[in-house]
Design an enzyme around this catalytic site. Structure first.
Site: not given
Lengths: 170, 170
Positions: A34, A115
């Site tokens: 995720h 990220h």
């Protein structure tokens, strides 16, 4: 209860991330790959109904956008998290800011570096080995993000989805 | 890609289920505790956009309902799955039927026994031991279900949420 807000990327990118996480990320079995939009925060079940209403409004007022990864990077020397670097875009920043501004008591005391984590809690030597072998590789990937998710954490550390919010939809 | 449709019950019930699953369910780390509304099925990403539209419609046309558990049961002798028995209700049956009818090629060749799995793939001896020690206990629990989820499976076997559908909402 602890809640968080994330984007789950496509199956393709999640499978790629998991091929690394399996070895390098102890959170591998607690959550699928995720991009975090809002870090874990404490809220009770009433507060979160209200927060979900706000997220629904934010989703409606933002549009789907392109997500691009180019390479692997690391947060060293701050910590030894290794991640797919996601290209910062106006849309992603706007979404991140709007979601975090909903919690006025939480100030944004860090820069948003989008990220997707693929390794963490490694020893210094492991980090150097892994990052050294991956840092020069290219990971060109691009996809459309059209939704994000509000999650909560169970007692065993795993995360369950409370609700999905589709960008630009009622 | 493999998709499925489930209800995630409250944190309280999930934590209770996990206290058993940790020891008795090898799928413990692949998905959080759930009630399956539609078993895993293959679909591509275009088909699922269409299916999600239909699920959205079904959610809108059904209302939230009460979910009750009373005790632990087992599918023996069919298989050795041990589960929280969920009281069948008109609302749950209706939701299950409408979701499954959307896939005309899949006939419902089994009776719907609503349940939340807490143990599976046990040896016969293990099953007897575990079920024997739990079958007489009462697990009185009641809560409101106001949403369900469409999931897909990653290559490593874990499940990611594609979308949440809120019952009785736009």
């Amino acid at each position: 209860m602890k809640f968080g807000v994330v984007i789950f990327p496509s199956k393709k990118l999640q499978d790629l991330a998991n091929s690394f996480r399996k070895r390098y990320d102890p959170h591998y079995s607690l959550i699928t790959p995720h991009l975090t939009l809002k870090n874990g925060f404490e809220a009770n079940e009433e507060e979160v109904v209200n927060f979900a209403d706000k997220l629904r409004q934010i989703a409606k007022n933002n549009n789907e956008f392109r997500l691009k990864t180019l390479k692997i990077s690391s947060f060293q020397p701050v910590n030894n998290v290794i991640y797919f670097k996601v290209e910062p875009t106006k849309e992603l920043n706007k979404l991140h800011n709007e979601i975090n501004q909903e919690f006025s008591e939480q100030s944004l005391d860090y820069a948003f570096v989008p990220h997707i984590t693929i390794g963490q809690k490694l020893s210094s030597d492991e980090h150097s080995d892994v990052y050294g072998s991956l840092r020069m590789k290219r990971f060109d990937h691009e996809e459309t993000i059209d939704r994000f998710h509000l999650l909560y954490q169970l007692d065993n550390g795993s995360w369950t989805v409370y609700e999905t919010f589709r960008l630009g939809k009622e």
